[in-house]
Design a protein around this motif. Structure first.
Motif, mmCIF file in Angstrom:
data_model
loop_
_atom_site.group_PDB
_atom_site.id
_atom_site.type_symbol
_atom_site.label_atom_id
_atom_site.label_comp_id
_atom_site.label_asym_id
_atom_site.label_seq_id
_atom_site.Cartn_x
_atom_site.Cartn_y
_atom_site.Cartn_z
ATOM 1 N N ILE A 162 -68.019 -24.563 40.388
ATOM 2 C CA ILE A 162 -67.156 -25.055 39.439
ATOM 3 C C ILE A 162 -66.227 -25.730 38.621
ATOM 4 N N GLY A 163 -67.064 -26.949 38.092
ATOM 5 C CA GLY A 163 -66.553 -28.287 38.330
ATOM 6 C C GLY A 163 -66.433 -29.226 38.345
ATOM 7 N N THR A 164 -68.358 -28.828 38.638
ATOM 8 C CA THR A 164 -69.073 -30.562 38.566
ATOM 9 C C THR A 164 -69.891 -30.951 37.466
ATOM 10 N N ASN A 165 -69.174 -30.585 36.449
ATOM 11 C CA ASN A 165 -69.714 -31.619 35.617
ATOM 12 C C ASN A 165 -68.410 -32.117 34.815
ATOM 13 N N THR A 166 -67.187 -30.815 34.092
ATOM 14 C CA THR A 166 -66.098 -31.070 33.003
ATOM 15 C C THR A 166 -65.128 -29.967 34.066
ATOM 16 N N ASP A 167 -63.610 -30.313 33.727
ATOM 17 C CA ASP A 167 -62.968 -29.504 34.679
ATOM 18 C C ASP A 167 -61.742 -27.824 34.798
ATOM 19 N N PRO A 168 -62.698 -27.373 35.257
ATOM 20 C CA PRO A 168 -62.618 -26.155 34.169
ATOM 21 C C PRO A 168 -60.701 -26.349 34.012
ATOM 22 N N TYR A 169 -59.817 -26.702 35.189
ATOM 23 C CA TYR A 169 -58.674 -26.855 35.218
ATOM 24 C C TYR A 169 -58.131 -28.080 33.461
ATOM 25 N N GLN A 170 -59.060 -28.347 32.822
ATOM 26 C CA GLN A 170 -58.750 -29.115 31.766
ATOM 27 C C GLN A 170 -57.028 -28.600 31.149
ATOM 28 N N HIS A 178 -67.495 -12.446 45.153
ATOM 29 C CA HIS A 178 -68.728 -13.846 45.420
ATOM 30 C C HIS A 178 -68.293 -15.037 45.582
ATOM 31 N N PRO A 179 -68.885 -16.122 46.171
ATOM 32 C CA PRO A 179 -68.455 -17.404 46.649
ATOM 33 C C PRO A 179 -68.370 -18.308 45.808
ATOM 34 N N VAL A 180 -67.254 -19.188 45.971
ATOM 35 C CA VAL A 180 -66.947 -20.563 44.943
ATOM 36 C C VAL A 180 -66.510 -21.337 45.517
ATOM 37 N N ALA A 181 -67.557 -22.456 44.779
ATOM 38 C CA ALA A 181 -66.409 -23.507 45.315
ATOM 39 C C ALA A 181 -66.008 -24.345 43.963
ATOM 40 N N ILE A 182 -64.535 -25.001 44.176
ATOM 41 C CA ILE A 182 -64.339 -25.328 43.016
ATOM 42 C C ILE A 182 -63.114 -27.087 43.159
ATOM 43 N N VAL A 183 -63.920 -27.833 42.296
ATOM 44 C CA VAL A 183 -63.636 -29.498 42.594
ATOM 45 C C VAL A 183 -62.779 -29.246 40.641
ATOM 46 N N THR A 184 -61.513 -30.141 40.938
ATOM 47 C CA THR A 184 -60.498 -29.953 39.669
ATOM 48 C C THR A 184 -59.864 -31.164 40.080
ATOM 49 N N LYS A 185 -59.376 -32.263 38.848
ATOM 50 C CA LYS A 185 -58.059 -33.241 39.381
ATOM 51 C C LYS A 185 -56.878 -32.467 38.809
#
Length: 385
Positions: free
Chosen positions: A158-166, A187-194
């Motif tokens: 999650i967060g590989t296209n647009t930021d889920p924490y915008q 369920h396993p999850v990998a999150i990317v955010t700025k």
């Protein structure tokens, strides 16, 4: 009588992509007035590449430009049929992802996801930052998909296209609901955010971390607050992102730092400093991605560079092209993330040495997928047997 114009817009048939890109940068009349785009990243708002015509704003002599409103964030509801998007890209570490939103209010000028707004008939420029789409049904759809017979567990990114924490997540809370579904199902999850907003969900993330089903990557592009403000106008400041790393790692959440994107002659000199600061904040791993300029991103970035760092324009773009086979971008799998050539090799070696020194090299600790418990099947068609 005032003429019935399109608020000072003119339509013309599109030329080839290169001509349009060069024209957008050369013609200052294409730039949206500063007051209308204050707090935004892009200076242009060209028509989407699939549109039959291209439009530009101009002063027709009747002060129509003065009547145009500023770009304000507008959120529409999108009704997707599925929550999980799948991909077969050979250079990605995941085969499925979730995007709670389309478009991103952070306004990062370099964002490689900008061209996706063309599929909505909108611009990759200011439209991408201000005309957003929320998917409030995503949590329910996700629960339904996870409950389907034969579902095979793999890490969801999650967060590989647009930021889920915008910023709009503060009101919509779609990401939090998705985490609740994943946590309940183990369920396993990998999150990317700025965004430091991720600390809001520390209660859920801590529970998931205890089961080893979550990891988080925080993107830190620069430690220079001024540069960050120009490149990523509505994202968390560099200091806040480091605080997010500290907060997550302190709570036991596996956290990594992503130095992305690396832009030659602009922020590449900060690579080691970023890794040092992230390590001190508690990051366990590190990665980097070279600047990517696909499709409309190239003219948008080049216009931004001319406006903010005109003295570096030629040098930056010369180095970018030296790593992309003489082009602004090379989308070839295996090369698009890291580039090629001597300068790209130098950046790779610098990262490798710094990551090794700081013990931030990637580990083989996989997230658990054996704890998965399918949801109760709400909304799933039952068997007739």
């Amino acid at each position: 009588m005032r003429p019935q114009s399109l608020a000072g817009q003119a339509a013309f048939a599109p030329a080839n992509t290169a001509d349009i890109a060069d024209a957008m940068i050369a013609a200052s009349g294409l730039r949206v007035e500063v007051d209308r785009r204050r707090g935004r990243g892009a200076g242009l708002n060209p028509s989407g590449r699939f549109e039959p015509t291209q439009r530009e704003t101009f002063d027709d002599g009747w002060q129509t430009l003065e009547e145009l409103p500023p770009f304000k964030t507008d959120v529409q509801i999108e009704k997707p049929r599925t929550a999980i998007t799948r991909n077969e890209s050979p250079d990605l570490s995941f085969d499925r992802s979730i995007n709670p939103y389309r478009g991103c209010e952070h306004g990062c000028i370099y964002c490689f996801a900008r061209p996706t707004h063309a599929y909505m008939g909108l611009s990759a420029g200011l439209d991408f930052e201000s005309k957003l789409f929320a998917k409030p049904d995503a949590p329910k759809l996700l629960e339904r998909e996870l409950a389907k017979p034969g579902y095979k567990v793999r890490v969801i990114a999650i967060g590989t296209n647009t930021d889920p924490y915008q910023p709009i997540e503060k009101e919509w809370r779609i990401m939090r609901q998705i985490l609740e579904v994943l946590n309940k199902a183990n369920h396993p999850v990998a999150i990317v955010t700025k965004s430091a907003m991720i600390l809001r969900d520390l209660d859920i993330l801590t529970e998931m971390a205890a089961k080893n089903i979550v990891r988080v990557g925080i993107s830190v592009t620069t430690l220079d607050r001024k540069l960050a403000r120009l490149m990523e106008p509505r994202a968390s400041t560099p200091t806040r992102r480091l605080e997010a790393i500290r907060g997550l790692s302190g709570a036991g959440v596996r956290t990594s730092v992503m130095a992305a994107p690396i832009i030659p002659a602009l922020n590449d000199h900060e690579l080691e400093r970023i890794l040092d600061a992230a390590k001190a904040a508690g990051a366990e791993e590190a990665s980097y991605v070279l600047l990517r300029l696909p499709l409309e991103v190239s003219p948008l970035f080049r216009d931004w560079l001319l406006q903010n760092y005109p003295d570096r324009y030629r040098h930056v773009m010369s180095l970018v092209r030296s790593m992309r086979g003489g082009k602004d971008y090379d989308a070839e799998f295996g090369k698009r993330m890291k580039g090629a050539g001597p300068y790209a090799w130098q950046i790779a070696r610098r990262f490798e040495m710094a990551a090794k020194r700081l013990e931030l090299t990637r580990r083989s600790l996989a997230l658990r997928d054996d704890l998965f418990v399918p949801p109760n099947g709400s909304g799933v068609q039952l068997s007739l047997l």
